[in-house]
Motif scaffolding. Structure first.
Motif, PDB file in Angstrom:
ATOM      1  N   TRP A  21      67.025  -8.752 -14.785  1.00 44.85           N
ATOM      2  CA  TRP A  21      66.705  -9.162 -13.421  1.00 44.85           C
ATOM      3  C   TRP A  21      66.462  -7.987 -12.484  1.00 44.85           C
ATOM      4  O   TRP A  21      65.610  -8.062 -11.602  1.00 44.85           O
ATOM      5  N   ARG A  22      67.198  -6.898 -12.646  1.00 42.67           N
ATOM      6  CA  ARG A  22      67.019  -5.762 -11.724  1.00 42.67           C
ATOM      7  C   ARG A  22      65.589  -5.189 -11.784  1.00 42.67           C
ATOM      8  O   ARG A  22      64.953  -5.007 -10.746  1.00 42.67           O
ATOM      9  N   PRO A  23      65.059  -4.889 -12.984  1.00 44.16           N
ATOM     10  CA  PRO A  23      63.663  -4.419 -13.026  1.00 44.16           C
ATOM     11  C   PRO A  23      62.667  -5.458 -12.507  1.00 44.16           C
ATOM     12  O   PRO A  23      61.652  -5.098 -11.923  1.00 44.16           O
ATOM     13  N   ILE A  24      62.977  -6.731 -12.699  1.00 48.01           N
ATOM     14  CA  ILE A  24      62.096  -7.770 -12.168  1.00 48.01           C
ATOM     15  C   ILE A  24      62.104  -7.717 -10.641  1.00 48.01           C
ATOM     16  O   ILE A  24      61.049  -7.802 -10.002  1.00 48.01           O
ATOM     17  N   ALA A  25      63.281  -7.546 -10.063  1.00 55.07           N
ATOM     18  CA  ALA A  25      63.382  -7.443  -8.598  1.00 55.07           C
ATOM     19  C   ALA A  25      62.670  -6.191  -8.092  1.00 55.07           C
ATOM     20  O   ALA A  25      61.988  -6.232  -7.056  1.00 55.07           O
ATOM     21  N   LEU A  50      58.789   7.193 -26.249  1.00 60.24           N
ATOM     22  CA  LEU A  50      58.035   6.345 -25.325  1.00 60.24           C
ATOM     23  C   LEU A  50      56.553   6.368 -25.678  1.00 60.24           C
ATOM     24  O   LEU A  50      56.003   7.403 -26.019  1.00 60.24           O
ATOM     25  N   SER A  51      55.942   5.230 -25.556  1.00 58.96           N
ATOM     26  CA  SER A  51      54.537   5.090 -25.897  1.00 58.96           C
ATOM     27  C   SER A  51      53.709   4.853 -24.643  1.00 58.96           C
ATOM     28  O   SER A  51      53.911   3.852 -23.945  1.00 58.96           O
ATOM     29  N   ALA A  52      52.788   5.748 -24.372  1.00 53.97           N
ATOM     30  CA  ALA A  52      51.889   5.575 -23.228  1.00 53.97           C
ATOM     31  C   ALA A  52      51.029   4.330 -23.425  1.00 53.97           C
ATOM     32  O   ALA A  52      50.741   3.615 -22.463  1.00 53.97           O
ATOM     33  N   LYS A  53      50.658   4.063 -24.666  1.00 54.92           N
ATOM     34  CA  LYS A  53      49.838   2.888 -24.965  1.00 54.92           C
ATOM     35  C   LYS A  53      50.587   1.598 -24.608  1.00 54.92           C
ATOM     36  O   LYS A  53      50.030   0.715 -23.977  1.00 54.92           O
ATOM     37  N   ALA A  72      57.738   1.684 -10.167  1.00 49.06           N
ATOM     38  CA  ALA A  72      58.846   0.827 -10.601  1.00 49.06           C
ATOM     39  C   ALA A  72      59.038   0.920 -12.107  1.00 49.06           C
ATOM     40  O   ALA A  72      60.172   0.943 -12.599  1.00 49.06           O
ATOM     41  N   MET A  73      57.950   0.990 -12.849  1.00 49.32           N
ATOM     42  CA  MET A  73      58.042   1.125 -14.305  1.00 49.32           C
ATOM     43  C   MET A  73      58.612   2.487 -14.693  1.00 49.32           C
ATOM     44  O   MET A  73      59.400   2.588 -15.632  1.00 49.32           O
ATOM     45  N   TYR A 112      62.481   3.084 -20.413  1.00 53.50           N
ATOM     46  CA  TYR A 112      62.945   2.416 -21.631  1.00 53.50           C
ATOM     47  C   TYR A 112      62.934   0.901 -21.485  1.00 53.50           C
ATOM     48  O   TYR A 112      62.912   0.188 -22.481  1.00 53.50           O
ATOM     49  N   GLU A 113      62.925   0.416 -20.260  1.00 52.05           N
ATOM     50  CA  GLU A 113      62.824  -1.025 -20.024  1.00 52.05           C
ATOM     51  C   GLU A 113      61.474  -1.534 -20.537  1.00 52.05           C
ATOM     52  O   GLU A 113      61.367  -2.668 -20.956  1.00 52.05           O
ATOM     53  N   TYR A 114      60.484  -0.692 -20.488  1.00 52.20           N
ATOM     54  CA  TYR A 114      59.121  -1.086 -20.863  1.00 52.20           C
ATOM     55  C   TYR A 114      58.718  -0.594 -22.235  1.00 52.20           C
ATOM     56  O   TYR A 114      57.644  -0.894 -22.710  1.00 52.20           O
ATOM     57  N   ALA A 115      59.590   0.158 -22.895  1.00 50.94           N
ATOM     58  CA  ALA A 115      59.263   0.723 -24.202  1.00 50.94           C
ATOM     59  C   ALA A 115      59.261  -0.336 -25.299  1.00 50.94           C
ATOM     60  O   ALA A 115      58.592  -0.174 -26.314  1.00 50.94           O
ATOM     61  N   HIS A 116      59.994  -1.418 -25.109  1.00 46.89           N
ATOM     62  CA  HIS A 116      60.072  -2.458 -26.146  1.00 46.89           C
ATOM     63  C   HIS A 116      58.919  -3.442 -26.096  1.00 46.89           C
ATOM     64  O   HIS A 116      58.766  -4.248 -26.979  1.00 46.89           O
TER      65      HIS A 116
END
Length: 148
Positions: free
Chosen positions: A91-95, A22-25, A137-138, A143-147
């Protein structure tokens, strides 16, 4: 005859999900992108609400602190949801991120109804509390935000 398939069917890059560092940046960049998109949505959609509500004789909804806050949260959520979908989120993370826009205001409606805070405090603290709610939420799905 040429083959339309690549010479090797084995991928040169493995999926990053479980092994991806995971990247903090990237996390912070994605967070800041969403904040900017939310601000754009808030500014861009406000006039639309004004025109629509004026045309149906309901302009008072914009001035009411409760409905005004919900309209503002809706503007931010619409823009942020569109951006997240564009970036490939499910959709789930968006919700969940959408809930992070509304929950701070909904929680603050109680002290406002009791006269403990005023409209200015509702707006200030609703926006301030939105930021840690978004981060939470993040962090539910890093991993949803790692990409991104």
């Amino acid at each position: 005859m040429h083959s339309a398939t690549p010479a090797s069917s084995t991928p040169t890059h493995t999926p990053a999900h479980p092994q991806h560092r995971l990247s903090a940046k990237k996390f912070v960049r994605h967070f800041l992108e969403m904040v900017v998109v939310m601000a754009v949505g808030m500014v861009a959609l406000h006039p639309v609400w004004r025109v629509v509500l004026d045309s149906v004789g309901a302009s008072g909804l914009m001035r009411n602190p409760y409905t005004g806050a919900l309209i503002m949260a809706t503007n931010m959520t619409a823009a942020m949801s569109a951006w997240m979908r564009f970036r490939g989120h499910r959709w789930r993370p968006i919700a969940e991120m959408g809930a992070a826009m509304y929950v701070p205001f909904l929680v603050l409606f109680v002290p406002m109804a009791l006269g403990l805070i005023d409209e200015a405090a509702l707006m200030l603290w609703g926006h301030v509390l939105m930021l840690p709610a978004m981060a939470a939420a993040m962090l539910l799905r890093p991993y949803e935000y790692a990409h991104c």
